[in-house]
Design an enzyme around this catalytic site. Structure first.
Site, short mmCIF file in Angstrom:
data_model
loop_
_atom_site.label_atom_id
_atom_site.label_comp_id
_atom_site.label_asym_id
_atom_site.label_seq_id
_atom_site.Cartn_x
_atom_site.Cartn_y
_atom_site.Cartn_z
N ARG A 127 20.60 1.74 2.88
CA ARG A 127 19.55 0.96 3.56
C ARG A 127 20.08 0.36 4.87
O ARG A 127 19.70 -0.75 5.26
CB ARG A 127 19.02 -0.18 2.68
CG ARG A 127 18.52 0.24 1.35
CD ARG A 127 17.21 1.05 1.42
NE ARG A 127 16.89 1.50 0.09
CZ ARG A 127 17.34 2.65 -0.44
NH1 ARG A 127 18.06 3.48 0.30
NH2 ARG A 127 17.04 3.00 -1.65
N SER A 163 11.04 -3.09 -3.45
CA SER A 163 12.18 -3.87 -3.92
C SER A 163 12.50 -4.96 -2.91
O SER A 163 12.71 -4.68 -1.72
CB SER A 163 13.40 -2.98 -4.09
OG SER A 163 13.16 -2.07 -5.14
N GLU A 166 16.36 -6.95 0.85
CA GLU A 166 16.15 -5.66 1.51
C GLU A 166 14.98 -5.78 2.48
O GLU A 166 14.95 -5.16 3.53
CB GLU A 166 15.85 -4.59 0.45
CG GLU A 166 15.57 -3.22 1.03
CD GLU A 166 15.50 -2.15 -0.05
OE1 GLU A 166 16.33 -2.19 -0.99
OE2 GLU A 166 14.63 -1.28 0.05
C1 LIG Z 1 5.38 0.07 -3.59
C2 LIG Z 1 6.57 0.21 -2.68
C3 LIG Z 1 7.62 1.03 -3.06
C4 LIG Z 1 8.73 1.17 -2.22
N1 LIG Z 1 9.74 1.99 -2.62
C5 LIG Z 1 10.80 2.15 -1.82
C6 LIG Z 1 11.88 3.03 -2.21
O1 LIG Z 1 11.86 3.64 -3.26
N2 LIG Z 1 12.93 3.16 -1.35
C7 LIG Z 1 12.98 2.50 -0.17
O2 LIG Z 1 13.95 2.69 0.56
N3 LIG Z 1 12.00 1.68 0.22
C8 LIG Z 1 10.92 1.48 -0.57
N4 LIG Z 1 9.91 0.63 -0.18
C9 LIG Z 1 10.03 -0.13 1.07
C10 LIG Z 1 9.40 0.54 2.30
O3 LIG Z 1 8.33 1.38 1.91
C11 LIG Z 1 10.42 1.35 3.09
O4 LIG Z 1 11.45 0.51 3.57
C12 LIG Z 1 9.74 2.05 4.28
O5 LIG Z 1 10.64 2.98 4.83
C13 LIG Z 1 9.29 1.09 5.37
O6 LIG Z 1 8.47 1.80 6.28
P1 LIG Z 1 7.37 1.06 7.15
O7 LIG Z 1 6.80 2.03 8.09
O8 LIG Z 1 6.42 0.37 6.26
O9 LIG Z 1 8.28 0.03 7.91
P2 LIG Z 1 7.95 -1.51 8.20
O10 LIG Z 1 7.94 -2.26 6.92
O11 LIG Z 1 6.77 -1.62 9.07
O12 LIG Z 1 9.24 -1.92 9.03
C14 LIG Z 1 10.50 -1.99 8.39
C15 LIG Z 1 11.58 -2.12 9.47
O13 LIG Z 1 11.64 -0.91 10.20
C16 LIG Z 1 11.43 -1.16 11.59
N5 LIG Z 1 10.68 -0.02 12.11
C17 LIG Z 1 9.49 0.45 11.66
N6 LIG Z 1 9.12 1.52 12.40
C18 LIG Z 1 10.09 1.69 13.33
C19 LIG Z 1 10.27 2.63 14.39
N7 LIG Z 1 9.40 3.61 14.64
N8 LIG Z 1 11.39 2.52 15.16
C20 LIG Z 1 12.29 1.54 14.92
N9 LIG Z 1 12.17 0.63 13.93
C21 LIG Z 1 11.09 0.72 13.14
C22 LIG Z 1 10.65 -2.46 11.64
O14 LIG Z 1 10.85 -3.12 12.88
C23 LIG Z 1 11.26 -3.21 10.48
O15 LIG Z 1 12.47 -3.83 10.86
C24 LIG Z 1 8.79 0.47 -0.99
C25 LIG Z 1 7.72 -0.35 -0.61
C26 LIG Z 1 6.61 -0.48 -1.44
C27 LIG Z 1 5.46 -1.35 -1.00
#
Ligand SMILES: Cc1cc2nc3c(=O)[nH]c(=O)nc-3n(C[C@H](O)[C@H](O)[C@H](O)COP(=O)(O)OP(=O)(O)OC[C@H]3O[C@@H](n4cnc5c(N)ncnc54)[C@H](O)[C@@H]3O)c2cc1C
Length: 308
Positions: free
Chosen positions: A173, A226, A297
């Protein structure tokens, strides 16, 4: 400050709003507004926007907001919404190309359809490709950067660059530049190499992986996955459950009964302050009882206070 200035940009095709709530752009459905919210029409539009935005303005990007907690006072400066249902997705030269605004489950299904193996884990991660790149998102033994060949980035002053995987130092991560500094550019696209697989087998794996998630995670309630990283050799959920914290609530935020490492917002009326206080409480309780310091996280952004 951009909040008090006229928003004069030439040739933009995206949507610009002042003081828009970010609660509807985060999976926790909580938190305050952005001073200015920009939803670009596409990558070039975003580059044009950044080139015109004074460099003194802070820029924060959000994908699908599935890993962020936005404090109730909101985010100063500009928030760019990266999620784009029309984001490009293609196969060329044995690589899968995806723009950053694409939802990762779409990438998983597309890769499966093209006889790729190993991309199935992305089906269970409800974010964007950009978010998965920023977080090195992963599950079931797979991590996003295991399959990245190169990425396209956009700098704060609106310049595109293509960077090879070797330009980054990747961990659990964690994504850093090779010199250890945090990346400051926005990810706008990526090229992935997945091993050859079989479409039918991949689709079946996605189905069973999603069934497993529905059985073990509180997916019907607003949450952000998480909350804490797993400490080496253990599981955050096990430690939290062992401390009797399942169901513990602060305000309208509650530790999930179904999965102890999830905090849910069942009635959609939790303040971000409730969620953050619960994160602190869980962390302190686990530390006092077990000596393990759980590291969040989820990323907490913005200012405390009320500004809905
Ligand atoms: C039900 C559920 C299950 C999940 N399961 C997992 C899992 O199994 N494994 C896991 O790793 N995560 C999991 N997550 C967490 C999350 O989905 C991941 O971390 C996902 O990759 C975040 O993507 P996002 O587009 O929503 O990012 P956001 O939440 O919008 O942003 C997260 C971070 O990434 C940065 N960011 C976003 N887009 C960009 C970009 N284009 N360029 C640079 N920085 C950027 C943001 O500034 C922020 O710091 C889960 C979440 C939920 C709700």
């Amino acid at each position: 400050m951009i909040m008090n200035e006229p928003l004069a940009f030439a040739g933009l095709r995206g949507t610009l709003a002042r003081g828009a709530s970010l609660a509807r752009h985060t999976s926790w459905r909580a938190g305050g507004p952005a001073d200015v919210l920009y939803a670009p029409a596409d990558r070039d539009d975003l580059a044009g926007f950044l080139r015109q935005l004074p460099t003194s303005e802070a820029v924060t990007v959000i994908g699908l907001g599935s890993n962020v907690l936005v404090r109730d006072g909101g985010v100063r400066g500009v928030v760019v919404l990266m999620h784009d249902p029309g984001a490009a997705l293609a196969v060329a030269d044995g690589l899968v190309y995806a723009e950053a605004g694409l939802a990762t489950p779409k990438l998983a299904r597309f890769a499966a359809m093209h006889d790729c193996a190993d991309a199935e884990f992305l089906a269970g991660i409800p974010g964007t490709v950009g978010g998965a790149l920023a977080m090195n998102a992963g599950c079931y033994g797979g991590e996003t950067w295991d399959y990245v060949v190169r990425v396209e980035t956009l700098s704060r002053d609106g310049r595109f660059d293509v960077r090879e995987r070797s330009a980054y130092s990747i961990g659990y991560r964690s994504v850093r530049n090779a010199d250890g500094s945090p990346p400051t550019e926005i990810f706008t696209a990526a090229w992935f190499r997945f091993p050859q697989g079989d479409a039918v087998a991949a689709r079946m794996r996605i189905r069973s992986l999603l069934a497993g998630r529905i059985a073990t995670q509180p997916l019907a309630l607003p949450n952000a996955g998480s909350v804490f990283r797993n400490p080496p050799g253990d599981h955050a959920a096990r430690l939290i459950e062992a401390c009797g914290l399942k169901g513990h609530a602060i305000g309208a935020a509650r530790v999930s009964e179904k999965h102890a490492n999830f905090i849910v917002n069942p009635e959609r009326r939790a303040r971000a302050a409730d969620i953050e206080a619960l994160i602190v409480h869980v962390r302190e309780t686990v530390r006092a009882a077990t000596g393990v310091d759980l590291e969040p996280e989820v990323r907490i952004i913005g200012e405390a206070g009320e500004r809905r």
